[in-house]
Write an enzyme that holds these catalytic residues in place. Structure first.
Site, PDB file in Angstrom:
ATOM      1  N   GLY A 201     -57.384 -92.995 -18.744  1.00 33.65           N
ATOM      2  CA  GLY A 201     -58.546 -92.414 -19.398  1.00 33.65           C
ATOM      3  C   GLY A 201     -58.555 -90.899 -19.381  1.00 33.65           C
TER       4      GLY A 201
ATOM      5  N   HIS B 162     -28.101 -91.710 -50.460  1.00 31.61           N
ATOM      6  CA  HIS B 162     -27.612 -92.061 -51.792  1.00 31.61           C
ATOM      7  C   HIS B 162     -28.604 -92.924 -52.547  1.00 31.61           C
ATOM      8  CE1 HIS B 162     -23.727 -91.061 -49.930  1.00 31.61           C
ATOM      9  NE2 HIS B 162     -23.980 -91.984 -49.026  1.00 31.61           N
TER      10      HIS B 162
END
Length: 393
Positions: free
Chosen positions: A83, A308
């Site tokens: 926390g 490509h």
């Protein structure tokens, strides 16, 4: 004033991007996410940064070192992520006097952070349409009167933006009980400050909590949108750069390339020949966008290759990803609904009609792979030639 930056968390909701990199270190434009919070703090006058680290701590330490922009950097370790109050408690021994706290996975309005630093005990706040998922502030005449964490019936639309200035005494208030979700919440410390001090709030015109992959994309859209044209790399005379495009020194842009800004091509990256980059795109360090490739509104991580005849739209690719020739990403639902993505095992809406894929580090696709909108490829995942991928892998 000292500024505590909370950067210890892994970020489970943003996996697989955080599988080997802490969420605060994910790329947003030309720097990690947490560095934007650090810059806001330094610009606001922070005299020391106290960075709380935990998960993959060396990534954070390696970036900031012992000094950042002339400001001393100190580290505190949160060994278990329990926390926000627990995270600040880890930094307590380094604090002396009034101090600020900023979440390392938030993007802040820098002007509001400056106002916050000048206001004494205060909280950053932002107005949101649905505040039920936030800490919600009540205020009167500019003074915060109450804060409630994730209420079912929010009293206002003023949400806690995860930015605070605390009085010196607050370093002794950090031993708060665990909440229902088992975490020690900084909002309990804010509530005590509200009870004992006049706590103001700094309204933020813009703020973003980056917790899920599409929010990382949104963070890059924000920060890339602030770019001014700057071309220092090697650009072929037959390339066409349009608008706010940044080509860093050490990057190359080949012939036939069109780049429409906002776009950033980082050092060591290469683009082209004959490729098209547009729409708030980050091409990371040492990444390669090759022949006949179109990249639209995406993050291509460090060392990744889309080499490509491929299309990538509205997507986030991690580090060292390789897309085989002819890999194409779908980024649109034809029924008009928002694309859904898996977050911690649940399919949730991204809120975006256009969203592509999320790809973890070192994943590889084979030639002619088709990736459906909302698919996640985990780190080191692979596909087969010609495969149509419609489910997470």
């Amino acid at each position: 004033m000292q500024a505590v930056l909370l950067a210890a968390g892994e970020g489970t909701r943003i996996r697989p991007l955080s599988a080997s990199l802490p969420k605060p270190m994910l790329p947003v434009a030309d720097r990690p996410l947490v560095a934007h919070a650090a810059d806001a703090a330094v610009d606001a006058g922070a005299e020391e940064l106290v960075v709380v680290v935990g998960y993959e701590a060396e990534e954070v330490r390696g970036y900031f070192g012992e000094e950042y922009r002339g400001v001393t950097v100190t580290y505190a370790v949160q060994s278990e992520q329990a926390g926000t109050a627990d995270a600040v408690r880890a930094a307590r021994e380094h604090l002396d006097g009034e101090f600020a706290v900023l979440n390392g996975d938030n993007l802040y309005d820098p002007a509001a952070v400056a106002d916050l630093f000048d206001s004494g005990p205060s909280v950053g706040a932002v107005r949101v349409a649905d505040p039920s998922n936030y800490g919600v502030l009540s205020a009167e005449d500019g003074t915060v009167t109450d804060i409630v964490e994730k209420p079912a019936d929010p009293p206002t639309d003023l949400a806690n933006a995860g930015a605070y200035v605390f009085p010196a005494e607050a370093r002794e208030w950090l031993e708060v009980p665990a909440s229902e979700r088992g975490e020690h919440e900084i909002t309990d410390v804010v509530a005590r400050a509200v009870a004992e001090y006049d706590v103001g709030y700094a309204a933020m015109d813009r703020w973003l909590d980056v917790g899920r992959p599409w929010e990382l994309l949104e963070a890059n859209e924000w920060k890339l949108g602030e770019l001014a044209r700057d071309v220092r790399g090697e650009v072929h005379e037959d390339a066409d750069l349009r608008g706010p495009v940044v080509i860093e020194e050490g990057a190359t842009v080949d012939a036939g390339v069109v780049i429409e800004g906002p776009a950033l091509v980082r050092s060591g990256a290469s683009v082209g020949p004959n490729s098209y980059v547009r729409g708030a795109t980050l091409v990371g360090e040492d990444a390669h966008v090759g022949h006949g490739v179109e990249i639209k509104n995406s993050v291509v991580g460090k060392g990744s290759h889309v080499a490509h005849l491929s299309y990538v739209g509205d997507s986030v690719l991690g580090r060292n990803v390789n897309f085989g020739a002819g890999t194409n990403v779908a980024n649109l639902r034809h029924d008009g609904d928002s694309v859904r993505l898996t977050v911690k095992g649940e399919r949730v809406s991204t809120g975006r009609r256009k969203f592509g894929v999320v790809v973890g580090d070192d994943a590889k696709t084979a030639i002619n792979t088709s990736l459906n909108a909302g698919v996640t490829l985990s780190s080191r995942a692979t596909t087969t030639p010609g495969e149509v991928v419609t489910r997470d892998r």
